[in-house]
Motif scaffolding. Structure first.
Motif, PDB file in Angstrom:
ATOM      1  N   THR A  40      50.422 -15.218  45.430  1.00 38.00           N
ATOM      2  CA  THR A  40      51.260 -14.792  46.564  1.00 38.00           C
ATOM      3  C   THR A  40      52.228 -15.875  47.007  1.00 38.00           C
ATOM      4  OG1 THR A  40      49.481 -15.449  48.086  1.00 38.00           O
ATOM      5  CG2 THR A  40      49.555 -13.121  47.412  1.00 38.00           C
ATOM      6  N   GLY A  41      52.264 -16.981  46.287  1.00 37.66           N
ATOM      7  CA  GLY A  41      53.207 -18.044  46.613  1.00 37.66           C
ATOM      8  C   GLY A  41      52.870 -18.806  47.873  1.00 37.66           C
ATOM      9  N   GLN A  42      51.581 -18.910  48.189  1.00 36.30           N
ATOM     10  CA  GLN A  42      51.144 -19.607  49.399  1.00 36.30           C
ATOM     11  C   GLN A  42      50.342 -20.855  49.044  1.00 36.30           C
ATOM     12  OE1 GLN A  42      52.259 -18.794  52.235  1.00 36.30           O
ATOM     13  NE2 GLN A  42      52.518 -16.580  52.425  1.00 36.30           N
TER      14      GLN A  42
ATOM     15  N   LEU B  57      47.920 -12.639  53.151  1.00 32.21           N
ATOM     16  CA  LEU B  57      48.875 -13.609  52.626  1.00 32.21           C
ATOM     17  C   LEU B  57      50.264 -12.998  52.494  1.00 32.21           C
ATOM     18  CD1 LEU B  57      46.578 -15.304  49.957  1.00 32.21           C
ATOM     19  CD2 LEU B  57      47.435 -16.355  52.069  1.00 32.21           C
ATOM     20  N   LEU B  58      50.338 -11.737  52.107  1.00 33.83           N
ATOM     21  CA  LEU B  58      51.634 -11.068  52.027  1.00 33.83           C
ATOM     22  C   LEU B  58      52.270 -10.930  53.402  1.00 33.83           C
ATOM     23  CD1 LEU B  58      50.906  -8.252  49.408  1.00 33.83           C
ATOM     24  CD2 LEU B  58      52.247 -10.342  49.064  1.00 33.83           C
TER      25      LEU B  58
ATOM     26  N   THR C 298      46.721  -6.184  40.329  1.00 36.18           N
ATOM     27  CA  THR C 298      46.207  -5.787  41.644  1.00 36.18           C
ATOM     28  C   THR C 298      47.082  -6.349  42.761  1.00 36.18           C
ATOM     29  OG1 THR C 298      43.939  -5.661  40.805  1.00 36.18           O
ATOM     30  CG2 THR C 298      44.215  -5.919  43.186  1.00 36.18           C
ATOM     31  N   VAL C 299      47.438  -7.622  42.663  1.00 39.41           N
ATOM     32  CA  VAL C 299      48.322  -8.227  43.663  1.00 39.41           C
ATOM     33  C   VAL C 299      49.654  -7.502  43.689  1.00 39.41           C
ATOM     34  CG1 VAL C 299      49.581 -10.320  44.311  1.00 39.41           C
ATOM     35  CG2 VAL C 299      47.197 -10.481  43.532  1.00 39.41           C
ATOM     36  N   ALA C 300      50.186  -7.165  42.511  1.00 37.72           N
ATOM     37  CA  ALA C 300      51.462  -6.443  42.444  1.00 37.72           C
ATOM     38  C   ALA C 300      51.349  -5.073  43.098  1.00 37.72           C
ATOM     39  CB  ALA C 300      51.909  -6.306  40.992  1.00 37.72           C
ATOM     40  N   TRP C 301      50.204  -4.415  42.906  1.00 36.71           N
ATOM     41  CA  TRP C 301      50.023  -3.081  43.514  1.00 36.71           C
ATOM     42  C   TRP C 301      50.057  -3.180  45.041  1.00 36.71           C
ATOM     43  CZ3 TRP C 301      46.932  -0.443  46.892  1.00 36.71           C
ATOM     44  CH2 TRP C 301      47.031   0.952  46.867  1.00 36.71           C
TER      45      TRP C 301
END
Length: 327
Positions: A263-265, A201-202, A309-312
């Motif tokens: 993730t803004g998706q 997603l990123l 975790t997403v931020a990492w």
């Protein structure tokens, strides 16, 4: 105390090594601790996960295979305890080719147990998974629940669990088996669902959701799991099994929604794919025994742990991008 950690360059193993060695700097109970990591550095093992402790005086690393009996015998000598993480662990890969799973997870464990017995190791902690129980429609498994694995991976882990416990019953080896629910957190190889989805997603790529997305998993942050293993290492009763869970159950579709939001998706980034063969419907562990006997409780609330975790992964592209490119 000298501890041999197999698979210590993997996701959970490296967290265990980092947490124990860094704690030894501040906790007098752990001072004088020495850890030897034995890891084959397969695709899922990254030495970078051990960089934070690479200069620690209590740390040493050996690159090698747990199936190499001569090497294991040599490395095992002089260690007081073994914490055994090393395993082939990806269900999809086991469905495609089961041989490496049986070789590493069963035969590799046998090599380690034989060497531990000969070398007089005082404690052997065998780290396993909730998947050995199969699937449960309602309620939660206890440590006495029958093993009923459905995937080649889970079957190989169940075999290694039984072998470890047999060494305790037959030879008197001090063995403790731990079983955990699904782990998440930093440094997880991007083939498991959370890092796979986050990294895709990123990168603006679609993510694959199996079947109807209703399969349910329980989640535990890797730091909570490793704290449980440390408790089992120090306080677990020989010949016993202990569960470590996080208490948060989510359907895969629910988890996907949370990752899309983080993730803004949107749901247009989800691709429905054919369900996995033999896909277990639900996992759930009762970890009351670990609470009562070891003082274990999960500390990381899932929403906070998932956000961190997403931020990492967002902040550490340099770690995971080469892994995705090399798959």
């Amino acid at each position: 105390m000298r501890i041999l950690v197999t698979g210590g360059a993997g996701f959970i193993g490296s967290e265990f090594v980092r947490s124990l060695l860094l704690a030894s700097d501040a906790d007098s109970a752990h001072q004088g601790l020495g850890i030897t990591v034995l890891d084959k550095l397969t695709y899922a093992g990254t030495i970078a996960g051990l960089d934070p402790v690479s200069g620690h005086p209590g740390y040493s690393f050996v690159c090698g295979d747990i199936c190499d009996a001569d090497l294991v015998e040599k490395v095992m000598a002089g260690h007081d305890a073994v914490v055994h993480f090393a395993a082939e662990s990806h269900v999809d890969r086991s469905i495609e080719s089961s041989g490496p799973f049986v070789t590493t997870n069963v035969l590799g464990t046998q090599v380690l147990l034989d060497a531990a017995l000969r070398q007089g190791v005082r404690r052997f902690v065998h780290v396993s998974t909730d998947e050995v129980y199969g699937s449960i429609a309602a309620g939660s498994w206890s440590e006495e629940s029958p093993l009923a694995p459905n995937s080649p991976y889970a079957a190989s882990k169940a075999g290694s669990d039984l072998l470890a416990l047999a060494f305790h019953r037959t030879h008197g080896l001090d063995v403790v088996v731990t079983r955990c629910s699904n782990n998440y957190g930093p440094y997880q190889f991007p083939e498991k669902v959370i890092p796979l989805f986050v990294t895709r997603l990123l990168d603006g790529e679609k993510v694959p959701l199996y079947g109807d997305g209703h399969n349910v998993r329980e989640w535990v942050h890797v730091s909570d799991h490793c704290r449980g293993i440390r408790l089992a290492l120090r306080h677990g009763r020989a010949g016993e099994v202990y569960h470590f869970g996080g208490g948060t159950e989510l359907a895969n579709k629910e988890l996907t929604g949370l990752l899309l939001e983080a993730t803004g998706q949107g749901w247009d980034m989800v691709e429905r794919v054919t369900d996995r063969k033999g896909h277990d419907a639900r996992y759930s562990l009762d970890f009351g025994k670990a609470v009562a006997e070891l003082g274990y409780t999960p500390r990381v609330e899932f929403a906070e742990g998932l956000a961190n975790t997403v931020a990492w992964y967002r902040d550490n592209r340099s770690w995971w991008t080469p892994l995705k490119e090399g798959r």
